[in-house]
Scaffold this motif. Sequence first.
Motif, mmCIF file in Angstrom:
data_model
loop_
_atom_site.group_PDB
_atom_site.id
_atom_site.type_symbol
_atom_site.label_atom_id
_atom_site.label_comp_id
_atom_site.label_asym_id
_atom_site.label_seq_id
_atom_site.Cartn_x
_atom_site.Cartn_y
_atom_site.Cartn_z
ATOM 1 N N TYR A 271 -5.720 -6.711 6.290
ATOM 2 C CA TYR A 271 -4.334 -7.009 6.633
ATOM 3 C C TYR A 271 -4.088 -6.707 8.105
ATOM 4 C CZ TYR A 271 -3.675 -7.356 1.624
ATOM 5 O OH TYR A 271 -3.768 -7.744 0.303
ATOM 6 N N PHE B 4 -4.262 1.109 -2.038
ATOM 7 C CA PHE B 4 -3.749 -0.198 -2.454
ATOM 8 C C PHE B 4 -2.843 -0.058 -3.660
ATOM 9 C CE2 PHE B 4 -3.668 -4.641 -3.323
ATOM 10 C CZ PHE B 4 -3.876 -4.798 -4.680
ATOM 11 N N SER C 244 -0.888 -6.876 -4.548
ATOM 12 C CA SER C 244 -0.946 -7.963 -3.584
ATOM 13 C C SER C 244 -0.619 -9.275 -4.270
ATOM 14 C CB SER C 244 -2.309 -8.042 -2.909
ATOM 15 O OG SER C 244 -3.338 -8.210 -3.870
ATOM 16 N N ARG D 160 -4.211 6.327 2.557
ATOM 17 C CA ARG D 160 -3.486 5.149 2.126
ATOM 18 C C ARG D 160 -4.266 4.452 1.016
ATOM 19 N NH1 ARG D 160 -1.085 1.386 6.791
ATOM 20 N NH2 ARG D 160 -0.448 3.480 7.408
ATOM 21 N N PHE E 223 0.861 -1.170 0.000
ATOM 22 C CA PHE E 223 0.000 0.000 0.000
ATOM 23 C C PHE E 223 0.906 1.231 0.000
ATOM 24 C CE2 PHE E 223 -4.220 -1.771 0.922
ATOM 25 C CZ PHE E 223 -3.878 -3.074 1.222
ATOM 26 N N TYR F 55 4.058 0.912 2.222
ATOM 27 C CA TYR F 55 3.940 -0.030 3.325
ATOM 28 C C TYR F 55 3.691 -1.435 2.787
ATOM 29 C CZ TYR F 55 2.906 4.204 6.055
ATOM 30 O OH TYR F 55 2.948 5.439 6.645
ATOM 31 N N GLN G 143 0.880 5.733 0.784
ATOM 32 C CA GLN G 143 0.173 6.923 1.245
ATOM 33 C C GLN G 143 0.885 8.155 0.703
ATOM 34 O OE1 GLN G 143 -0.589 7.135 5.468
ATOM 35 N NE2 GLN G 143 -2.157 8.688 5.160
ATOM 36 N N ALA H 59 2.170 -5.215 3.944
ATOM 37 C CA ALA H 59 1.192 -5.701 4.914
ATOM 38 C C ALA H 59 0.945 -7.179 4.692
ATOM 39 C CB ALA H 59 -0.112 -4.920 4.770
ATOM 40 N N TRP I 28 1.606 -4.947 9.649
ATOM 41 C CA TRP I 28 2.079 -3.830 8.837
ATOM 42 C C TRP I 28 3.524 -3.486 9.182
ATOM 43 C CZ3 TRP I 28 -0.786 -1.194 5.110
ATOM 44 C CH2 TRP I 28 -2.125 -1.575 5.006
ATOM 45 N N SER J 142 -8.213 -4.193 0.194
ATOM 46 C CA SER J 142 -8.665 -3.422 1.354
ATOM 47 C C SER J 142 -7.664 -3.531 2.486
ATOM 48 C CB SER J 142 -10.019 -3.930 1.829
ATOM 49 O OG SER J 142 -10.360 -3.323 3.068
ATOM 50 N N SER J 143 -7.213 -2.401 2.972
ATOM 51 C CA SER J 143 -6.236 -2.403 4.061
ATOM 52 C C SER J 143 -6.813 -3.047 5.324
ATOM 53 C CB SER J 143 -5.785 -0.981 4.362
ATOM 54 O OG SER J 143 -6.871 -0.176 4.772
ATOM 55 N N LYS J 144 -8.119 -3.079 5.451
ATOM 56 C CA LYS J 144 -8.749 -3.650 6.648
ATOM 57 C C LYS J 144 -8.539 -5.148 6.750
ATOM 58 C CE LYS J 144 -12.378 -0.126 6.691
ATOM 59 N NZ LYS J 144 -13.838 0.134 6.602
#
Length: 124
Positions: A111, A47, A50, A45, A37, A95, A39, A97, A114, A107-109
């Motif tokens: 992962y 995506f 992956s 942040r 990811f 980053y 920012q 993750a 980090w 979706s960062s949620k």
Amino acid sequence: QVQLVESGGGLVQAGGSLRLSCAASGRTLSTYSMGWFRQPPGKEREFVASIHWVGTGTKYADSVKGRFTISRDNAKNTVYLQMISLKPEDTAVYYCAGNRFGGTSDSSKEYESWGQGTQVTVSS
């Protein structure tokens, strides 16, 4: 829980290349789907890419398709992000993750692990 440390960031001119690394410790990465990811300054942040923990299934953001490549070396417990044809809009903190036994979610949620991030700056 796995600990993740990114490296390889830096300052590069537009059109240049960088390879980011994400080294894991504490647990093998072989059971983790991994994501990158970023920012950008003043933005949320987002995506980037992956890779699945089973096989080599990958997913990319449209903005980086054809320019970035995510890969993994489970023997080295490391995930990579090869970036070519870099643009100023790629400037961000990057980053990695980890998502244990998960999929190639954007979706960062999804992962749970980090890294601390590595700065990539692309000058025009």
